[in-house]
Write a protein that holds these residues in place. Structure first.
Motif, PDB file in Angstrom:
ATOM      1  N   UNK B 150      37.451  46.450  43.026  1.00 35.82           N
ATOM      2  CA  UNK B 150      37.790  45.619  42.026  1.00 35.82           C
ATOM      3  C   UNK B 150      39.086  45.098  42.276  1.00 35.82           C
ATOM      4  N   UNK B 255      46.886  39.537  32.163  1.00 37.30           N
ATOM      5  CA  UNK B 255      46.587  39.838  30.585  1.00 37.30           C
ATOM      6  C   UNK B 255      47.112  41.104  30.267  1.00 37.30           C
ATOM      7  N   UNK B 257      45.720  42.671  27.823  1.00 35.05           N
ATOM      8  CA  UNK B 257      44.413  43.386  27.236  1.00 35.05           C
ATOM      9  C   UNK B 257      43.050  42.849  27.674  1.00 35.05           C
ATOM     10  N   UNK B 258      42.291  43.538  27.612  1.00 35.40           N
ATOM     11  CA  UNK B 258      40.924  43.055  27.840  1.00 35.40           C
ATOM     12  C   UNK B 258      40.922  42.964  29.624  1.00 35.40           C
ATOM     13  N   UNK B 260      42.305  42.422  32.850  1.00 34.77           N
ATOM     14  CA  UNK B 260      43.787  42.344  33.281  1.00 34.77           C
ATOM     15  C   UNK B 260      43.944  41.021  33.985  1.00 34.77           C
ATOM     16  N   UNK B 414      28.667  39.281  28.253  1.00 32.32           N
ATOM     17  CA  UNK B 414      29.547  39.625  29.203  1.00 32.32           C
ATOM     18  C   UNK B 414      29.523  38.424  30.501  1.00 32.32           C
ATOM     19  N   UNK B 435      27.081  45.279  32.972  1.00 34.94           N
ATOM     20  CA  UNK B 435      26.892  46.726  32.625  1.00 34.94           C
ATOM     21  C   UNK B 435      28.106  47.313  32.082  1.00 34.94           C
ATOM     22  N   UNK B 436      29.328  46.832  32.686  1.00 34.97           N
ATOM     23  CA  UNK B 436      30.331  47.582  32.211  1.00 34.97           C
ATOM     24  C   UNK B 436      31.853  46.708  32.259  1.00 34.97           C
ATOM     25  N   UNK B 437      31.586  45.373  32.213  1.00 36.05           N
ATOM     26  CA  UNK B 437      32.580  44.474  32.208  1.00 36.05           C
ATOM     27  C   UNK B 437      33.654  44.639  33.347  1.00 36.05           C
ATOM     28  N   UNK B 438      33.521  45.471  34.151  1.00 37.07           N
ATOM     29  CA  UNK B 438      34.368  45.758  35.524  1.00 37.07           C
ATOM     30  C   UNK B 438      33.700  45.365  36.746  1.00 37.07           C
ATOM     31  N   UNK B 439      32.640  45.932  36.886  1.00 31.21           N
ATOM     32  CA  UNK B 439      31.973  45.892  38.197  1.00 31.21           C
ATOM     33  C   UNK B 439      30.744  44.817  38.289  1.00 31.21           C
ATOM     34  N   UNK B 441      27.749  42.990  39.226  1.00 29.09           N
ATOM     35  CA  UNK B 441      26.528  43.467  40.028  1.00 29.09           C
ATOM     36  C   UNK B 441      25.682  42.156  40.284  1.00 29.09           C
ATOM     37  N   UNK B 467      24.030  53.041  40.738  1.00 29.36           N
ATOM     38  CA  UNK B 467      25.040  51.978  40.037  1.00 29.36           C
ATOM     39  C   UNK B 467      25.631  52.873  39.174  1.00 29.36           C
TER      40      UNK B 467
END
Lengths: 613, 523
Positions: B150, B255, B257-258, B260, B414, B435-439, B441, B467
């Motif tokens: 990321x 950002x 928050x949320x 970045x 998401x 799945x997690x707002x970051x990774x 897939x 995962x």
């Protein structure tokens, strides 16, 4: 015969004693002077107890050695353990070198010279960037060399086949370091045993195998195939010392041939006549002093200081940071300034003592700038974490992750950031990986528990503090660290003491006395019974240079001692008719630790905030 | 004699021990036929329930999250032998060959998964069955993607990989460790889902340029000219003779928050690279100095070039009362445009707005047209053209025949973004952070002939817990029908070739030397 065997046994014992003295001295020097645990600051090992991690390691030549050395470095807990492991490795190198030399020199007792590779490796390690995997690779190849020379089959064809097989295995296991085995054994075959075919084949393999492997088998560059885990892998620094390690073995080999000539034998007989104890003693002294001399000559105190300070910061040993900085006042480095200011703030004396330390880098020494954050992203992330600026801490932690990989610190940091931001699923991935790192199971389990029960976070002082400080309003920003970010933090949590003190320090370093004056009333919110020294100095200076302040506005805030001192400063300056360059010479003696001196002579020109792209 | 007898006994014993051990390990537990029904579905990860799957997909291995002592899974359909799997850990790895056989024998049928669990008291209980549908249309066999961390600005190792969807084999296509880690590799793109014509870009390091592969031969092309920087997001003309690129510079910001990271575009234009003549050309309609043009895509017959367009970024800067520049980033919305093109005469015609951001209230980006030319799927988000950073990003379908527009059912709450169509227009693969707002897939979904999508499912992996600990993202997925036949080493060699410098169409007069302010004027 019995007498000569007995003499030989005694001589061997003396060699053991010699080795113990030299390696023991190295151990002590490592422990008390070099602090090998600092190597973790230079290149932290990446290791996961995971089948996938191992299988990835096995996909490149030398990957197994990398994996093994990363595993060993998991025990690099402290200076003692790291010095012990390192000394053990160096002793193994010494032992194997001696064994090999004894084979070459047949009936001779080997002493002193076989310690040279260990001494050279020790010097390389004192620079902190040298990697343990190179020594592990060297050990494996020397071990293979010694064992194969002793137990190789007598029939040439079997010897060639077995030699080639071992070469291939060593290449896969140790990478380019396999050349230690092939070249030395190949030369042995070629020159000593006069086995032209087997020698030629083995030496040819040492050049062909990396080429074939990188072209057809492994996805690695030719350079990596040849150089990975070789002592000279990174030729940028100390190339001569690195070449000397391999060069030593070649020289020993060449000398073993020369020694058979009559001319050399005559010269040697003179040396051989000297008393044995004298030879050993002189050898020990020459080695020890030579190594220490080389280490002193080649060491870089800035690197050592930076690593030491990094370590102290990680362990929150703020007084030790300041002590180290005081020992080397001439070293001015953004990272050192950065950590000095952090330590001062964490010790509660930032605004009292900051200008007693070099601040010639201005605000960069407080918050770094974008460029320096890119150089030291993990350190940048740490300060933003403490400030509660989670998005910036996250930003730099990710940058650091690209450089350093799966280190426990970064996995912990990133997982914790995501957890505090409410992204528990993402946090979980980092914690699951953290659990796979040896000795981090307990920490990981605790974090997983907190991640599953977020309400427990308030029981953790540090996490709950960061959570209270973190920004929840969405504001956009670009460029590097600045006062804007500190202002945002204070707006969110006016009780964020670190943000406040950093902001005041920022204004001081930036020469923004007007803003300092605007914030004077807030000091009592943070428990200050009187204004810190440098705030007072700034105010009086502002009034004197007409920074939209009048003396009567600030008079009652200034300590009489500081006022008196300022008058003295002013007088010296006026005595030289306001000539800055002449006045500086006189002011430096007694006022170099004042804000006034910094403002007038040391404050750098304002820098434009860089855009990231 | 006695010794020989004893010796023989020892030998037999030695053989017997492993056999007994294996037998012990492989002893199947008795599963009662009247197990208690739990009345709810099992908690499985990934969620492979209620989905439509292609008949040629690799096993959908999963993890049973409900705690138990033992697990039993039976997978069956109308025809063929059921697959039975026992597990003590809840990790369900379906054997490949029986799975493939089962799917092949039951096209267009339901696939039913029974899951049973044994608790600490030794009692077996059964969850509600998982019912999936096996589609009749197969999916393209390969997905090519980039795997990276990321990232913010800097990268370490990165590479483009190709995954065979029919099994779990993932092959590296290009790794930046083979040149230097300075290289960023991206923008891989294939002509009509084939691998005889494809390209990728290498940047910021040795060989910064485009690597163009045509019929097995790799060429290095520098598309930078006096008008434009190197080509960016590519789009192959179906003829294989032209490639459209957006060119320009992105701008990163953050950002508090949320999510970045965020990104906007500065001075983007679209150029068209003619492979035969090695020429870069453009026209003011797709390279306007007053607008940003990005995300080109050709229609399958090559008659239109679709792209996204917004007013130039300078429009959105305002001076704050402190005198600093403030960027109204969330006002930047892209419209969907198209312009007709005649390949034989190499002429452009009318520029039209297909869908304006005002009409939809959102910013449109990443349009892709199904190979049968019927549908256009695009990503829409609150602003900008980099929607993967926006949690509100969703995939929308535009029926090019009827003009109907709808938000696809496969979306989550998401970010759902960049997608690719399979060559039969029945499947899409897309990037999602659900799945997690970051990774990011990769998810697959079936789209039928009327444009209805089914529930999306995660691209399956060999290890069910993959995962849970994977820290890379899957970026820019592209379907291909066949594997890439050029080896990583050939591509690496090409990086060090002399680059063929593209020529600028002489019809284009660059009126200003500064690239960012260059204006296109054609006589």
């Amino acid at each position: 015969m019995t007498k000569s065997i007995g003499k030989r046994e005694l001589a061997k014992k003396d060699v053991w004693i010699q080795e113990c003295i030299v390696i023991g001295a190295c151990f002590l020097y490592l422990l008390f002077k070099i602090h090998p645990v600092l190597i973790l600051e230079s290149h932290p090992p990446i290791f996961l107890i995971d089948a996938g991690f191992l299988s990835e390691s096995l996909k490149i030549p030398g990957g197994l050695t990398d994996w093994l050395s990363a595993l060993i470095m998991q025990f690099w807990f402290s200076d003692f353990f790291s010095a012990l492991i390192l000394s053990l490795c160096l002793w193994i190198v010494t032992f194997l070198t001696r064994e090999w030399m004894e084979i070459l020199y047949e009936k001779s007792i080997i002493h002193t010279f076989h310690l040279i590779p260990a001494a050279l490796l020790y010097v390389l390690f004192s620079r902190y960037h040298f990697e343990l995997r190179i020594i592990v690779a060297l050990i494996l190849n020397l071990a293979a060399l010694v064992l194969f020379i002793r137990w190789a089959p007598k029939q040439p064809i079997f010897r060639i086949v077995l030699g080639a097989a071992i070469t291939i295995v060593l290449f896969w296991a140790t990478g380019g370091a396999f050349m230690t085995f092939t070249v030395l054994y190949g030369l042995n075959e070629l020159i000593v045993k006069k086995q032209i075919l087997s020698g030629f084949i083995l030496i040819s393999i040492s050049f062909l195998l990396p080429f074939i492997a990188s072209t057809f088998i492994f996805l690695v560059t030719l350079k990596q195939a040849f150089l990975h885990n070789q002592v000279v892998e990174d030729p940028k620094e100390l190339l001569i010392v690195k070449c000397s390690v391999f060069g030593f073995y070649l020289l020993v080999f060449a000398f073993s041939l020369l020694i058979k000539t009559v001319v050399v034998q005559k010269q040697l007989k003179r040396i051989i006549r000297l008393p044995y104890t004298l030879k050993l003693g002189v050898g020990v002294l020459l080695l020890l002093f030579g190594t220490i001399f080389l280490e002193q000559k080649l060491c870089n105190p800035t690197i050592r200081l930076a690593h030491e300070i990094n370590r102290f910061v990680k362990e929150s040993r703020w007084p030790d940071v300041l002590k180290s900085v005081e020992l080397y006042p001439e070293i001015v480095n953004p990272l050192v300034s950065y950590h000095t200011n952090l330590s001062l703030q964490q010790s509660g004396i930032l605004l009292e003592r900051m200008f007693t330390y070099p601040q010639i880098l201005g605000t960069i020494g407080l918050l770094l700038d974008y460029r320096w954050c890119e150089s030291w992203p993990e350190e940048a992330s740490n300060v933003f974490w403490k400030l509660g600026f989670l998005s910036e801490s996250q930003h730099w932690a990710h940058e650091a992750f690209e450089y350093k990989g799966y280190t426990p610190g970064l996995l912990n940091r990133l997982g914790t950031i995501y957890m505090l931001k409410g992204n528990n699923e993402a946090a979980s991935r980092y914690f699951v990986n953290l659990k796979n790192i040896p000795f981090n199971n307990t920490i990981a389990e605790n974090l997983i528990r907190l991640n599953t029960n977020p309400s427990d976070i308030r029981q953790d002082t540090e996490l709950s503090h960061v959570q209270a400080c973190m920004l929840t309003e969405d504001i956009v920003y670009r460029g590097g660290p600045s006062s804007f970010q500190l202002e945002l933090l204070l707006k969110k949590n006016p009780k964020n003491k670190m943000a406040f003190e950093y902001l005041m320090a920022y204004y001081l370093l930036d020469g923004n006395i007007k803003e300092i004056y605007s914030n004077v009333s807030k000091f009592n919110l943070f428990g200050y019974s009187q204004l810190p020294r440098y705030i007072q100095e700034a105010l009086i200076f502002g009034a004197a240079v007409n920074q939209k302040l009048e003396f009567n506005q600030v008079n009652n805030m200034i300590d009489p001692f500081i006022f008196k001192r300022f008058m003295e400063y002013r007088q010296i300056f006026l005595n030289h008719n306001g000539n800055k360059s002449i006045a500086q010479h006189y002011l430096q003696k007694s006022f170099s630790d004042t804000y006034w001196y910094y403002f007038m002579f040391l404050k750098p020109a304002p820098q434009k905030s860089e855009n990231p792209r | 004699m006695k010794i020989i007898k004893n010796y023989k006994r020892c030998v037999y014993g030695l053989f017997l021990i492993p056999i007994l051990f294996l037998n012990f390990c492989c002893t199947k537990p008795d599963i009662p036929s009247d197990a208690l029904s739990l009345g709810r579905p099992a908690e499985i990860e990934p969620d492979y329930s209620g989905i439509v799957i292609p008949p040629n997909i690799a096993p959908l291995n999963f993890l049973i999250k409900d705690l138990g002592e033992e697990y039993f899974v039976q997978i069956h359909s109308k025809q063929g032998d059921p697959i039975k799997i026992y597990s003590s850990s809840g990790h369900i790895q379906i054997p490949l060959k029986p799975w493939k056989r089962l799917l092949a024998e039951n096209i267009d049928q339901q696939l039913i998964i029974h899951i049973m669990i044994k608790n600490q008291t030794g009692q077996w209980a059964q969850f509600d069955s998982v019912i999936n549908q096996i589609a009749s249309e197969p999916i393209d066999g390969y997905i090519t993607y980039r795997k990276i961390g990321p990232l913010f600005n800097h990268w370490g190792k990165m590479g483009i990989s190709q995954r065979c969807i029919e099994n779990f084999i993932e092959e590296p296509i290009f790794l930046n460790s083979l040149t230097t880690s300075d290289n960023c590799i991206n923008c891989h793109n294939f002509c009509q889902n084939r691998t005889d014509r494809w390209l990728l870009h290498t940047r910021f390091g040795p060989g910064t340029s485009m690597l163009l592969t045509m019929n097995g031969e790799v060429k290095r092309v520098n598309t930078k000219t006096t008008f434009n920087g190197p080509g960016g997001y590519p789009a192959w003309h179906p003829s294989g003779k032209l490639i459209a690129f957006s060119v320009g510079k992105p701008m990163q910001f953050f950002h508090t928050s949320g999510e970045t990271r965020d990104e906007l575009d500065r001075s983007l234009d679209i150029i068209v690279y003619d492979i035969l003549t090695n020429t870069v050309t453009t026209i003011p309609e797709i390279s306007s100095p007053d607008r940003i043009e990005i995300w080109p895509v050709w229609t399958p017959e090559g008659q239109y070039l679709y792209f996204c367009s917004a007013p130039k970024i300078e429009t959105f800067f305002i001076k704050s009362h402190f005198g600093e520049d403030s960027l109204l980033y969330d006002k930047i919305k892209y419209d969907l445009m198209r312009i007709s093109y005649n390949l034989s005469s190499r002429t452009w015609e009318k520029l039209e707005t297909v869908l304006s951001s005002a009409e939809i209230g959102l910013s449109i980006s990443q349009p892709k047209i199904s190979p049968d030319g019927r549908f256009l799927v695009f990503t829409a988000s609150r602003y900008g053209s980099f929607p993967i950073f926006h949690s509100d990003a969703d995939l929308y379908l535009l029926d090019l025949k009827s003009g109907r527009r709808e938000r696809l059912a496969l979306n989550s709450d998401r970010a759902d973004a960049y997608h690719s169509w399979s060559s039969n227009s029945r499947w899409i693969v897309f990037s999602s952070k659900r799945q997690d707002t970051q990774f990011t897939q990769l998810y697959l979904s079936h789209i039928d002939s009327s444009g209805c999508s089914t529930k999306a499912f995660l691209l399956s992996q060999e290890h069910p817990d993959f995962y849970q600990k994977h820290l890379k993202i899957f970026n820019v997925p592209e379907f291909t029908k066949e594997p890439i036949r050029v080896s990583p080493r050939e591509l690496t060699k090409a990086v060090f070739y002399n680059a063929l410098a593209a020529k600028l169409d002489p019809k284009i007069m660059v009126t200003n030397k500064a690239m960012s302010a260059a204006q296109v004027k054609t006589p």
